[in-house]
Design an enzyme around this catalytic site. Structure first.
Site, short mmCIF file in Angstrom:
data_model
loop_
_atom_site.label_atom_id
_atom_site.label_comp_id
_atom_site.label_asym_id
_atom_site.label_seq_id
_atom_site.Cartn_x
_atom_site.Cartn_y
_atom_site.Cartn_z
N LYS A 1 14.60 -3.29 -41.26
CA LYS A 1 14.83 -4.35 -42.24
C LYS A 1 13.66 -5.35 -42.26
O LYS A 1 13.31 -5.89 -43.32
CB LYS A 1 16.15 -5.06 -41.94
N TYR B 1 17.61 -0.89 -36.43
CA TYR B 1 18.12 -1.45 -37.69
C TYR B 1 17.34 -2.71 -38.06
O TYR B 1 16.83 -2.84 -39.19
CB TYR B 1 19.61 -1.75 -37.53
#
Length: 642
Positions: free
Chosen positions: A154, A150
């Site tokens: 990002k 994750y």
């Protein structure tokens, strides 16, 4: 202005959408895109500017259908979150990286590849502190070193939005979101969901085992602050963005660091200091003793403490104090958890209709009822069972103690203080079964002194009490349109809300204990005076030659002499005149004995506080004479015959 919000049907997406509609007057079209559609606010459902689409953003060609207007605005919130991303690498990469790159390319194509700043698509993305990895304190310039998929996706998104902005392909900005508190609804897939759950679940009376250590500091902020910060960042003039942010277009949103234990302590403080929304003793139990090592590691790799100097230079909003964050969540989203089982004592004229509405409208699993004459209770249970198989089960029991033992909230609707004494204080009475989870609602009309006695007894037994007398007659009880005037503390009133709203249409907390009873006595003073005056006025009209009662009532309905009591009593009296049957008033849905009892309470209460009541004294004398003549069970309109 056309605006697209990805992740727009989730919690933050909807909150952002509502703020856009409130504060951005130029918006003519707002498209909310999400992979799933849950509960959508009425505000968004009814606004003609809003379009909602359930779409998978990984589907080829999806962006061409959404991003089609030069100069439009896009808020990209959609993402596979932390814990979910660790479990499903392919999905996390597909949504967070590949789909995002497709969005950038479509924005570039629509915006004219940077030739004209006015045509550039304005794109603001939500990022995360997971891009930095496990740093004690994160600044805007900390080195990005993610330890989750994750966070990695990002970090790539941040680099891309900076480069596409540098090239003039888009006007891009990014906001690193701290963990949002307090999210309503069910826990989501984020590893940090427990930072909302530690407040949300206990408020709902649900026990919760926290998967993250109670003393792990973590950066959080209020949902109102998040959406206000995202919108303000997006709408900030490009020249100011260039001057403050330069080529690094992503910043940390303001936050504060807190542990799960501190969040729980703040919740207890709020419910204690505010006398609501429910007593601290009713909160669900929080277990801090069983953290999950994997989730602990993931959360420790996120932003535990943050500085947000660049957000401050842009004047972005900061979060209110933690207790106010909790209070605003309660105000915006929290509703008292509905009880599953409701008890009801008393199946008379009023109780029968109230029980039927509890069973058919309340959403409860069971209504447990008891009456001195069991056959009346059995008849109500049979009538409810015949209505609809989806109604709550109405179970008849033989004793009040059984009602208390089975129920979370117990309603009492009895005809006298003596009957209530027997039900509450007698052998095997209600007080013998009460505990801290019980709420007792007294719908009976009693004296202020008796209400004080009942409240003290219920409280001493460990329960909570609300005096909640009713008005509206058997008709209102059957229709579920009663006026219910309550006295007690706000927390008890809120907790009893689902029960009260199943039976009434006008439900008000008049003040502390006893104020509901006081309000009912004021009402009964007026009912007694109006009923006596109505009978006297219609009898006078008849003697003066006005014999069409319905015609007379239609005129009085538009005159100052109108009252609900006149309309109600006049209907009975009109039938008497049409049928020429005075005996019709010898029975009715509002027995005179109940009103006479109430008027005596009014007189005693007025005497206790030194208030003269000459009008109610005269009405009371009329009803006492009627009772002496054998009309105790006659309708309150009986004075017309006498």
């Amino acid at each position: 202005v056309k605006v697209v919000v990805t992740g727009g049907l989730g919690f933050l997406g909807q909150e952002l959408a509502k703020l856009i509609l409130q504060e951005w007057a130029e918006v003519t079209e707002l498209v909310l895109v999400d992979a799933v559609r849950g509960v959508v606010s009425t505000e968004l459902e009814t606004d003609p500017r809003v379009t909602m689409l359930v779409q998978d953003i990984t589907v080829p060609g999806i962006w061409a259908t959404l991003i089609d207007t030069p100069g439009m605005s896009v808020f990209h919130l959609a993402a596979i979150m932390s814990g979910h991303g660790e479990r499903d690498f392919e999905l996390c990469m597909a949504v967070n990286h590949h789909a995002f790159h497709g969005l950038l390319e479509q924005c570039r194509a629509v915006g004219g590849s940077g030739d004209d700043p006015a045509t550039r698509v304005h794109l603001t993305i939500a990022s995360t502190g997971a891009v930095f990895g496990p740093l004690a304190t994160v600044t805007d310039t900390s080195k990005e070193n993610p330890e989750t998929t994750y966070g990695t996706t990002k970090a790539m998104a941040e680099l891309l939005i900076n480069d596409y902005s540098r090239k003039g392909f888009i006007d891009g900005r990014g906001a690193r979101l701290p963990t949002v508190i307090v999210r309503p609804g069910k826990p989501n897939g984020a590893s940090t969901s427990c930072y909302s759950g530690v407040i949300r679940e206990p408020l709902d009376g649900v026990d919760v085992v926290l998967p993250v250590s109670g003393d792990l500091k973590h950066a959080v902020t209020h949902y109102r602050t998040i959406v206000a910060g995202i919108l303000q960042l997006h709408r900030t003039d490009a020249r100011k963005i260039e001057a403050v942010l330069g080529q690094d277009r992503v910043l940390n949103l303001p936050s504060f660091s807190v542990t799960l234990k501190e969040l729980h302590d703040a919740l207890v403080m709020v419910v204690t200091e505010d006398a609501g929304p429910l007593p601290a003793s009713q909160l669900g139990v929080v277990d801090f003793g069983h953290p999950d090592p994997t989730l602990d590691k993931i959360v420790s790799s996120m932003m535990n403490a943050i500085t947000s100097d660049r957000a401050a230079l842009l004047g972005l909003p900061t979060s209110p104090p933690l207790p106010d964050c909790i209070r605003e969540y309660i105000s915006d989203f929290w509703t008292p958890p509905a009880p599953k089982v409701v008890g009801f004592i008393g199946c008379g004229f009023m109780g029968s209709g109230m029980i039927k509405n509890l069973a058919t409208k309340g959403g409860f699993t069971e209504v447990v009822i008891c009456n001195r004459t069991r056959s009346k209770a059995d008849a109500i249970a049979a009538a409810v069972a015949a209505i609809d198989a989806t109604t709550a089960n109405v179970r008849v029991v033989d004793t009040v103690a059984e009602v208390g033992a089975a129920s979370e909230i117990v309603c009492i609707c009895l005809g006298s203080e003596d009957q209530t004494d027997a039900a509450v204080f007698g052998p095997g009475g209600l007080c013998s079964t009460l505990g801290k989870s019980h709420i007792v609602l007294d719908h009976s009309t009693v004296s202020p002194k008796y209400t004080a006695k009942l409240c003290a007894a219920v409280t001493a037994a460990g329960g909570r009490f609300l005096d909640a007398p009713i008005s509206g007659g058997p008709e209102g009880a059957a229709a579920g349109t009663l006026a219910i005037m309550c006295g007690g503390d706000p927390a008890t009133f809120n907790a009893a809300g689902p029960v009260l709203h199943a039976m009434g249409a006008t439900i008000k907390l008049m003040g502390g204990p006893g104020t509901g009873t006081a309000t009912k006595l004021v009402n009964q003073l007026l009912v007694g005076a109006h009923a006596a005056a109505s009978a006297e006025a219609l009898r006078l009209a008849k003697q003066l030659g006005v014999t069409d009662v319905d015609l007379l009532l239609s005129v009085l309905d538009k005159s100052w002499g109108q009252s609900r009591v006149l309309a109600r009593c006049g209907t009975f009296i009109s039938e008497v005149e049409r049928e020429q049957k005075p005996e019709l008033l010898h029975s009715g849905g509002a027995p005179m004995r109940h009103l006479l009892k109430d008027l005596k309470f009014v007189k005693a209460a007025a005497s206790d506080v030194g208030v003269r009541t000459p009008i109610v004294n005269m009405a009371c004398k009329e009803y006492e004479d009627a009772a002496a003549a054998g009309h105790n069970d006659s309708d309150i309109s009986i004075l017309y015959n006498l």
